[in-house]
Write a protein that holds these residues in place. Structure first.
Motif, PDB file in Angstrom:
ATOM      1  N   ALA A   1     -29.988 -22.938 -26.877  1.00  0.00           N
ATOM      2  CA  ALA A   1     -29.810 -23.809 -28.365  1.00  0.00           C
ATOM      3  C   ALA A   1     -30.755 -24.794 -28.173  1.00  0.00           C
ATOM      4  N   ALA A   2     -31.996 -24.915 -28.499  1.00  0.00           N
ATOM      5  CA  ALA A   2     -32.977 -25.802 -28.526  1.00  0.00           C
ATOM      6  C   ALA A   2     -33.197 -26.321 -29.868  1.00  0.00           C
ATOM      7  N   SER A   3     -34.221 -25.795 -30.490  1.00  0.00           N
ATOM      8  CA  SER A   3     -34.599 -25.798 -31.837  1.00  0.00           C
ATOM      9  C   SER A   3     -35.053 -24.658 -32.552  1.00  0.00           C
ATOM     10  N   THR A   4     -34.911 -24.651 -33.774  1.00  0.00           N
ATOM     11  CA  THR A   4     -35.729 -23.599 -34.598  1.00  0.00           C
ATOM     12  C   THR A   4     -36.290 -24.254 -35.697  1.00  0.00           C
ATOM     13  N   ASP A   5     -37.741 -24.001 -35.841  1.00  0.00           N
ATOM     14  CA  ASP A   5     -38.397 -24.604 -36.989  1.00  0.00           C
ATOM     15  C   ASP A   5     -37.898 -26.170 -37.238  1.00  0.00           C
ATOM     16  N   GLY A   6     -37.948 -26.923 -36.174  1.00  0.00           N
ATOM     17  CA  GLY A   6     -37.625 -28.249 -36.094  1.00  0.00           C
ATOM     18  C   GLY A   6     -36.109 -28.482 -36.086  1.00  0.00           C
ATOM     19  N   ALA A   7     -35.298 -27.629 -36.177  1.00  0.00           N
ATOM     20  CA  ALA A   7     -33.873 -27.973 -36.449  1.00  0.00           C
ATOM     21  C   ALA A   7     -33.313 -27.649 -35.173  1.00  0.00           C
ATOM     22  N   VAL A   8     -32.380 -28.540 -34.767  1.00  0.00           N
ATOM     23  CA  VAL A   8     -31.380 -28.138 -33.659  1.00  0.00           C
ATOM     24  C   VAL A   8     -30.405 -27.295 -33.697  1.00  0.00           C
ATOM     25  N   THR A   9     -30.146 -26.450 -33.027  1.00  0.00           N
ATOM     26  CA  THR A   9     -29.183 -25.249 -33.099  1.00  0.00           C
ATOM     27  C   THR A   9     -28.011 -25.601 -32.298  1.00  0.00           C
ATOM     28  N   LEU A  10     -27.041 -25.572 -32.466  1.00  0.00           N
ATOM     29  CA  LEU A  10     -25.430 -25.675 -31.447  1.00  0.00           C
ATOM     30  C   LEU A  10     -24.790 -24.592 -31.433  1.00  0.00           C
ATOM     31  N   SER A  11     -24.109 -24.145 -30.392  1.00  0.00           N
ATOM     32  CA  SER A  11     -23.377 -22.986 -30.724  1.00  0.00           C
ATOM     33  C   SER A  11     -22.055 -23.277 -30.134  1.00  0.00           C
ATOM     34  N   ILE A  12     -20.852 -22.750 -30.571  1.00  0.00           N
ATOM     35  CA  ILE A  12     -19.511 -23.179 -30.266  1.00  0.00           C
ATOM     36  C   ILE A  12     -18.687 -21.690 -29.820  1.00  0.00           C
ATOM     37  N   TRP A  13     -18.095 -22.045 -28.789  1.00  0.00           N
ATOM     38  CA  TRP A  13     -17.048 -20.770 -28.403  1.00  0.00           C
ATOM     39  C   TRP A  13     -15.669 -21.428 -28.393  1.00  0.00           C
ATOM     40  N   SER A  14     -14.790 -20.385 -29.259  1.00  0.00           N
ATOM     41  CA  SER A  14     -13.320 -20.883 -29.339  1.00  0.00           C
ATOM     42  C   SER A  14     -12.602 -19.716 -29.603  1.00  0.00           C
ATOM     43  N   PRO A  15     -11.320 -19.622 -29.124  1.00  0.00           N
ATOM     44  CA  PRO A  15     -10.337 -18.406 -29.494  1.00  0.00           C
ATOM     45  C   PRO A  15     -10.242 -18.207 -30.859  1.00  0.00           C
ATOM     46  N   THR A  16     -10.244 -16.941 -31.165  1.00  0.00           N
ATOM     47  CA  THR A  16      -9.893 -16.594 -32.521  1.00  0.00           C
ATOM     48  C   THR A  16      -8.437 -17.038 -33.040  1.00  0.00           C
ATOM     49  N   ASP A  17      -8.107 -17.179 -34.185  1.00  0.00           N
ATOM     50  CA  ASP A  17      -6.900 -17.474 -34.699  1.00  0.00           C
ATOM     51  C   ASP A  17      -6.279 -17.097 -35.983  1.00  0.00           C
ATOM     52  N   LYS A  18      -5.360 -17.328 -36.602  1.00  0.00           N
ATOM     53  CA  LYS A  18      -5.016 -16.743 -37.658  1.00  0.00           C
ATOM     54  C   LYS A  18      -5.908 -16.817 -38.797  1.00  0.00           C
ATOM     55  N   GLU A  19      -5.589 -16.041 -39.944  1.00  0.00           N
ATOM     56  CA  GLU A  19      -6.788 -16.090 -41.030  1.00  0.00           C
ATOM     57  C   GLU A  19      -7.029 -17.369 -41.738  1.00  0.00           C
TER      58      GLU A  19
ATOM     59  N   GLU B   1     -31.042 -30.367 -40.325  1.00  0.00           N
ATOM     60  CA  GLU B   1     -31.602 -30.823 -38.977  1.00  0.00           C
ATOM     61  C   GLU B   1     -30.854 -30.256 -37.717  1.00  0.00           C
ATOM     62  N   ILE B   2     -29.490 -30.079 -37.997  1.00  0.00           N
ATOM     63  CA  ILE B   2     -28.493 -29.705 -36.803  1.00  0.00           C
ATOM     64  C   ILE B   2     -27.846 -28.357 -37.392  1.00  0.00           C
TER      65      ILE B   2
ATOM     66  N   GLU C   1     -15.523 -22.385 -43.823  1.00  0.00           N
ATOM     67  CA  GLU C   1     -15.800 -23.394 -44.622  1.00  0.00           C
ATOM     68  C   GLU C   1     -16.373 -24.634 -44.060  1.00  0.00           C
ATOM     69  N   LYS C   2     -15.777 -25.102 -43.142  1.00  0.00           N
ATOM     70  CA  LYS C   2     -16.486 -26.414 -42.463  1.00  0.00           C
ATOM     71  C   LYS C   2     -17.811 -26.063 -41.814  1.00  0.00           C
ATOM     72  N   LEU C   3     -18.229 -25.219 -41.355  1.00  0.00           N
ATOM     73  CA  LEU C   3     -19.546 -24.985 -40.612  1.00  0.00           C
ATOM     74  C   LEU C   3     -20.394 -24.785 -41.901  1.00  0.00           C
ATOM     75  N   ALA C   4     -20.189 -24.173 -42.921  1.00  0.00           N
ATOM     76  CA  ALA C   4     -21.046 -23.907 -44.161  1.00  0.00           C
ATOM     77  C   ALA C   4     -21.322 -25.255 -44.461  1.00  0.00           C
ATOM     78  N   GLU C   5     -20.169 -26.182 -44.706  1.00  0.00           N
ATOM     79  CA  GLU C   5     -20.446 -27.414 -45.403  1.00  0.00           C
ATOM     80  C   GLU C   5     -21.202 -28.359 -44.333  1.00  0.00           C
ATOM     81  N   TRP C   6     -21.123 -28.144 -43.158  1.00  0.00           N
ATOM     82  CA  TRP C   6     -22.009 -29.301 -42.131  1.00  0.00           C
ATOM     83  C   TRP C   6     -23.299 -28.539 -42.307  1.00  0.00           C
ATOM     84  N   ASN C   7     -23.443 -27.286 -42.102  1.00  0.00           N
ATOM     85  CA  ASN C   7     -24.940 -26.726 -41.985  1.00  0.00           C
ATOM     86  C   ASN C   7     -25.699 -27.113 -43.234  1.00  0.00           C
ATOM     87  N   GLU C   8     -24.940 -27.072 -44.548  1.00  0.00           N
ATOM     88  CA  GLU C   8     -25.701 -27.354 -45.911  1.00  0.00           C
ATOM     89  C   GLU C   8     -26.062 -29.040 -45.973  1.00  0.00           C
TER      90      GLU C   8
END
Length: 455
Positions: free
Chosen positions: A41-59, A78-79, A67-74
């Motif tokens: 997770a370094a950078s792609t086209d100048g953007a920092v990329t971050l990865s997350i692991w967490s257990p699955t949960d209910k729907e 740069e991140i 929803e939240k990752l789409a909101e942040w990424n939009e």
């Protein structure tokens, strides 16, 4: 500590605590996404990329993440953040994945850990401090128990959006039938909870051929220290010293022996079952129950009797109010190449609004006091959920913060199960046996701590 020791202990630690009393294991379908690991997770086209692991949960929770990752990424080109949701409903896939990544230095940038393991991960350098990313104002908004749970040696190593708790559930219909003053129980406050002797009196009145008076055993694993530790603290002694280095004179102290005697006496007299049936309270087989905050939604949807929730019982001698807490928390891994970006993202992820909507989606109390002013948390304003919030804000104490907690937890659960089994079979309480079992807990904990963590 050598990495091979860290790896071998890691799997044992997280497996021991993987079904902690924080609402059970995460469920839902496997919605794993392919993501870059921390080392990638370094950078792609100048953007920092971050990865997350967490257990699955209910729907609803999985939808929240999308929803939240789409909101942040939009909003932050740069991140860019992606998440891998790992199914752990019937296996140790999540724990195995972390263990493998620790040894290969291939952890994601951010991963979720259960509350009692924060100290272990921190002590072994698997996660890094994030103190600098949360202001004093932020920290004062989180309930103290969450801050304490996520802090090790003065630094914040993780952050959580949700908490858990345990309180006393009671079957109003059955208690009334047994002549118990239900109105008195309904009127109790956080400053005036039921005492042990009052709980025992209720349990005695309500124990019949068809009912037991109370339910004190959540499970024979982590549920025992999680649900019962407040009784020990209320009676004057915690399990382990505040610095996390010693159990001698704590879990085997006269105060803790006395607490174990009280609990064993409930078993010996038949007021509580050593092996409760599944959903004992919901199925009308017990009059009262030390149950989790997650049980509210279950009872609301399924109970065919009138029930209530009151505060965690206190020792007659001290009247000190204490309650359990703890839940999954986000941490930044040692392999993260962009710690500042990860810290910035986690600060956003756990802000007031996001904490509120996540807590509502997962049906758990929120960690931030300000989140309860959000519309999504309206149902926590009154009723049973409000009692758990009040406990978290006033009486919650996290489990011991020590890197040897998993060793302690396993040995304590074994000891208390032995104590309860002896009480059930003999219909009496053997103080010398209790002392011996708790001394054994001390020996196991101290051997591990002194070997791997003592200066």
């Amino acid at each position: 500590m050598k990495m091979r020791k860290v790896a071998s202990m890691l799997l044992a630690s997280v497996m021991a605590l993987s079904l902690t009393a924080c609402g059970g294991s995460s469920g839902g379908t496997d919605s794993s996404d392919s993501t870059a690991t921390g080392s990638e997770a370094a950078s792609t086209d100048g953007a920092v990329t971050l990865s997350i692991w967490s257990p699955t949960d209910k729907e609803a929770v999985e939808a929240w993440w999308t929803e939240k990752l789409a909101e942040w990424n939009e909003a932050h080109p740069e991140i860019q953040v992606s998440r891998e949701a790992i199914d752990r409903s019937d296996s140790y896939a999540y724990e195995n994945k972390i263990t493998t990544a620790v040894t290969s230095n291939d952890l994601p940038d951010i991963f979720y850990v259960d509350g009692p393991t924060v100290s272990y991960y921190a002590a072994n350098g698997i996660i890094v401090p994030m103190t600098d990313y949360f202001s004093e104002e932020d920290m004062s908004d989180f309930v103290p128990s969450t801050v304490a749970q996520c802090t090790y040696n003065g630094d914040l190593y993780a952050i959580s959006s949700t908490e858990s708790s345990v309180a006393l559930y009671y079957n109003k219909d059955y208690l009334t039938e047994c002549g118990v003053d239900v109105a008195d129980i309904d009127s109790r406050t956080v400053d005036n909870p039921l005492t042990w002797s009052e709980l025992e009196e209720i349990a005695q009145k309500c124990t019949t051929d068809s009912y037991v008076g109370t339910h004190i055993i959540m499970d024979h694993g982590e549920g025992l220290p999680y649900a019962l530790e407040p009784m020990f603290i209320s009676n004057g002694k915690d399990f382990i010293s505040e610095d996390g280095a010693s159990a001698e004179g704590y879990v085997n102290s006269p105060e803790c022996v006395e607490t174990a005697e009280y609990l064993a006496n409930l078993i010996a007299n038949g007021y509580a079952n050593i092996d409760p049936i599944q959903d004992e309270f919901l199925n009308g087989a017990c009059a009262t129950m030390l149950g989790g905050s997650w049980d509210v939604s279950i009872l609301e949807g399924s109970a065919d009797f009138d029930w209530g929730v009151t505060y965690y019982p206190v020792s007659d001698s001290t009247k000190k109010a204490v309650s359990p807490c703890g839940d999954w928390s986000a941490a930044i891994s040692k392999d993260c190449k962009n710690v500042d970006a990860a810290g910035e993202f986690l600060k956003w992820l756990t802000n007031t609004e996001n904490t509120a909507t996540y807590a509502a989606a997962i049906a758990k109390p929120a960690t931030r006091n300000s989140s309860y002013e959000q519309e999504s948390m309206a149902e926590y304003k009154d009723g049973p959920r409000a009692i758990f919030v009040e406990q978290l804000q006033n009486t919650a104490v996290p489990r011991p913060r020590t890197p040897s907690y998993s060793v302690f937890s396993t040995k304590y659960a074994e000891a208390m199960t032995n104590i309860f089994s002896e009480a059930a079979s003999s219909h009496s309480v053997d103080t010398a046996f209790i002392q011996s079992e708790l001394d054994g807990v001390v020996a196991a904990f101290q051997e591990d701590y002194d070997m791997y963590y003592a200066n």
